[in-house]
Design an enzyme around this catalytic site. Sequence first.
Site, PDB file in Angstrom:
ATOM      1  N   ASP A 116      50.039  52.007  38.415  1.00  0.00           N
ATOM      2  CA  ASP A 116      51.290  51.815  38.741  1.00  0.00           C
ATOM      3  C   ASP A 116      52.360  53.024  38.306  1.00  0.00           C
ATOM      4  O   ASP A 116      53.210  53.158  37.907  1.00  0.00           O
ATOM      5  CB  ASP A 116      51.415  50.742  37.487  1.00  0.00           C
ATOM      6  CG  ASP A 116      50.471  49.610  37.737  1.00  0.00           C
ATOM      7  OD1 ASP A 116      50.615  49.126  39.113  1.00  0.00           O
ATOM      8  OD2 ASP A 116      50.513  48.584  37.172  1.00  0.00           O
ATOM      9  N   ALA A 131      48.736  43.029  29.893  1.00  0.00           N
ATOM     10  CA  ALA A 131      50.325  42.622  29.718  1.00  0.00           C
ATOM     11  C   ALA A 131      50.773  42.288  31.175  1.00  0.00           C
ATOM     12  O   ALA A 131      51.207  41.594  31.644  1.00  0.00           O
ATOM     13  CB  ALA A 131      51.180  42.474  29.119  1.00  0.00           C
ATOM     14  N   GLY A 132      50.299  43.441  31.890  1.00  0.00           N
ATOM     15  CA  GLY A 132      50.565  43.564  33.605  1.00  0.00           C
ATOM     16  C   GLY A 132      51.941  44.113  33.813  1.00  0.00           C
ATOM     17  O   GLY A 132      52.531  43.660  34.624  1.00  0.00           O
ATOM     18  N   LYS A 170      58.045  47.167  33.799  1.00  0.00           N
ATOM     19  CA  LYS A 170      57.913  47.049  35.078  1.00  0.00           C
ATOM     20  C   LYS A 170      57.460  45.253  35.271  1.00  0.00           C
ATOM     21  O   LYS A 170      56.185  44.721  34.073  1.00  0.00           O
ATOM     22  CB  LYS A 170      57.847  47.621  35.569  1.00  0.00           C
ATOM     23  CG  LYS A 170      55.654  47.475  36.386  1.00  0.00           C
ATOM     24  CD  LYS A 170      54.892  46.550  36.365  1.00  0.00           C
ATOM     25  CE  LYS A 170      53.502  46.429  36.428  1.00  0.00           C
ATOM     26  NZ  LYS A 170      52.395  45.149  36.933  1.00  0.00           N
ATOM     27  N   SER A 193      51.124  52.887  32.263  1.00  0.00           N
ATOM     28  CA  SER A 193      51.070  53.744  32.868  1.00  0.00           C
ATOM     29  C   SER A 193      53.068  54.230  32.882  1.00  0.00           C
ATOM     30  O   SER A 193      53.284  55.657  33.403  1.00  0.00           O
ATOM     31  CB  SER A 193      51.482  52.676  34.475  1.00  0.00           C
ATOM     32  OG  SER A 193      50.574  52.662  35.226  1.00  0.00           O
ATOM     33  N   ALA A 242      52.800  47.578  32.798  1.00  0.00           N
ATOM     34  CA  ALA A 242      52.118  48.836  32.381  1.00  0.00           C
ATOM     35  C   ALA A 242      53.360  49.511  31.786  1.00  0.00           C
ATOM     36  O   ALA A 242      53.235  50.578  31.967  1.00  0.00           O
ATOM     37  CB  ALA A 242      52.779  49.151  34.387  1.00  0.00           C
ATOM     38  N   GLY A 243      52.379  49.038  30.612  1.00  0.00           N
ATOM     39  CA  GLY A 243      53.114  50.306  29.178  1.00  0.00           C
ATOM     40  C   GLY A 243      52.361  51.217  29.447  1.00  0.00           C
ATOM     41  O   GLY A 243      52.831  52.211  29.200  1.00  0.00           O
TER      42      GLY A 243
HETATM   43  O1  C5P Z   1      44.519  52.528  38.105  1.00  0.00           O
HETATM   44  P1  C5P Z   1      44.439  51.783  37.264  1.00  0.00           P
HETATM   45  O2  C5P Z   1      43.394  52.813  35.725  1.00  0.00           O
HETATM   46  O3  C5P Z   1      45.750  50.971  36.444  1.00  0.00           O
HETATM   47  O4  C5P Z   1      43.358  50.677  37.040  1.00  0.00           O
HETATM   48  C1  C5P Z   1      42.855  50.384  36.366  1.00  0.00           C
HETATM   49  C2  C5P Z   1      41.377  49.273  37.561  1.00  0.00           C
HETATM   50  O5  C5P Z   1      41.986  48.063  38.238  1.00  0.00           O
HETATM   51  C3  C5P Z   1      40.993  50.360  38.618  1.00  0.00           C
HETATM   52  O6  C5P Z   1      39.509  50.613  38.620  1.00  0.00           O
HETATM   53  C4  C5P Z   1      40.979  48.890  39.478  1.00  0.00           C
HETATM   54  O7  C5P Z   1      39.327  48.419  38.945  1.00  0.00           O
HETATM   55  C5  C5P Z   1      41.789  47.821  40.085  1.00  0.00           C
HETATM   56  N1  C5P Z   1      43.004  48.243  40.595  1.00  0.00           N
HETATM   57  C6  C5P Z   1      42.367  47.847  41.786  1.00  0.00           C
HETATM   58  N2  C5P Z   1      43.460  48.253  43.030  1.00  0.00           N
HETATM   59  C7  C5P Z   1      44.857  48.802  42.249  1.00  0.00           C
HETATM   60  C8  C5P Z   1      44.794  48.687  40.875  1.00  0.00           C
HETATM   61  C9  C5P Z   1      43.392  48.379  39.986  1.00  0.00           C
HETATM   62  O8  C5P Z   1      41.157  47.398  42.311  1.00  0.00           O
HETATM   63  N3  C5P Z   1      45.387  48.515  42.907  1.00  0.00           N
END
Ligand code: C5P
Length: 294
Positions: free
Chosen positions: A135, A96-97, A8, A102, A99-100
């Site tokens: 994500d 990379a941002g 994404k 996810s 969402a690989g």
């Molecule tokens: O959920 P995910 O593993 O992708 O998130 C990684 C980290 O990014 C979380 O532990 C949190 O520190 C931060 N995060 C956040 N708010 C979000 C998504 C991610 O603070 N909406």
Amino acid sequence: MKIYANAKVNLALDVVRQRADGYHELDMVMAPVSLRDTLEITPSSTSTDHITCDSPLPADNTLTRALEVLRDYAAAQGKTIGAYDIHVTKRIPEQAGLAGGSADAAALMKALNRLEHLGLSESALYALGARVGADVPFCIAGRTSRVQGIGEIIHPIDTDWEFDLLLVKPEAGVSTPAAFEKWHESRTEMHDIDMVEEALVSRNEELLLSTMVNSLEPAAMALVPELESLREEMTELGLVRVMMTGSGSAMMGFSVDQEVLENAALVLKHRHPFVQVVTAGSSHGTRGSGRSRS
Ligand code: C5P
């Protein structure tokens, strides 16, 4: 069974506030892109899952977490999910941002919902997906959407607009928690994401390019200063708007001129590890309908 896991991009990302549990509430516009991983899923002849990948996977990878979450759900319904052999062909770069991780988890959860006849609705899958990663719900939806909450509230946007953009990821990645932590030092005022949505509905390129915003960009640029010079490089090659996706470090370059995109890709390929023109928008099916240029 072969399935696809599309990356994404964020056409907008605004941080609304931090919740008591540490996560950040966001207001985003996300679009799927044609860049995708491939997952081959087969029921295992043994009693344990075997997850393999053509690049190293950490022990606590998103696929293992997705299997755990689905097995917990199934157990609560009195059902069991058999063991699987899963092989991932990775094309989406990490940190990379894009969402690989996810995307892979989302594709697996959708596939197992069908294969194991779990009967989960899309919104039930979003809720389980959010336990794997913020994500994952968007990747399950797989279509251009306004995304809120920490990523679990999905409103599909009424648009079938598709457009090409150039993705470039430098060597350095950005860790998502580090980007959010840094955001607190460089936070800016909130942005009007409604206009980004409006631009997509009305296919108004000028409006899209002038309203796209990413609140995490200053934070990521402070963590990876070479992103600023990458932006300059991309701008010098004629891209009219250059913005980071998600928490970085991939940068997106926009132009309506396909030649500008392809030429910039040719030049930057020699300088950065990941450079690709991709198609963004609309929906890219997990079962092979999405276009891929890789
Ligand atoms: O959920 P995910 O593993 O992708 O998130 C990684 C980290 O990014 C979380 O532990 C949190 O520190 C931060 N995060 C956040 N708010 C979000 C998504 C991610 O603070 N909406």
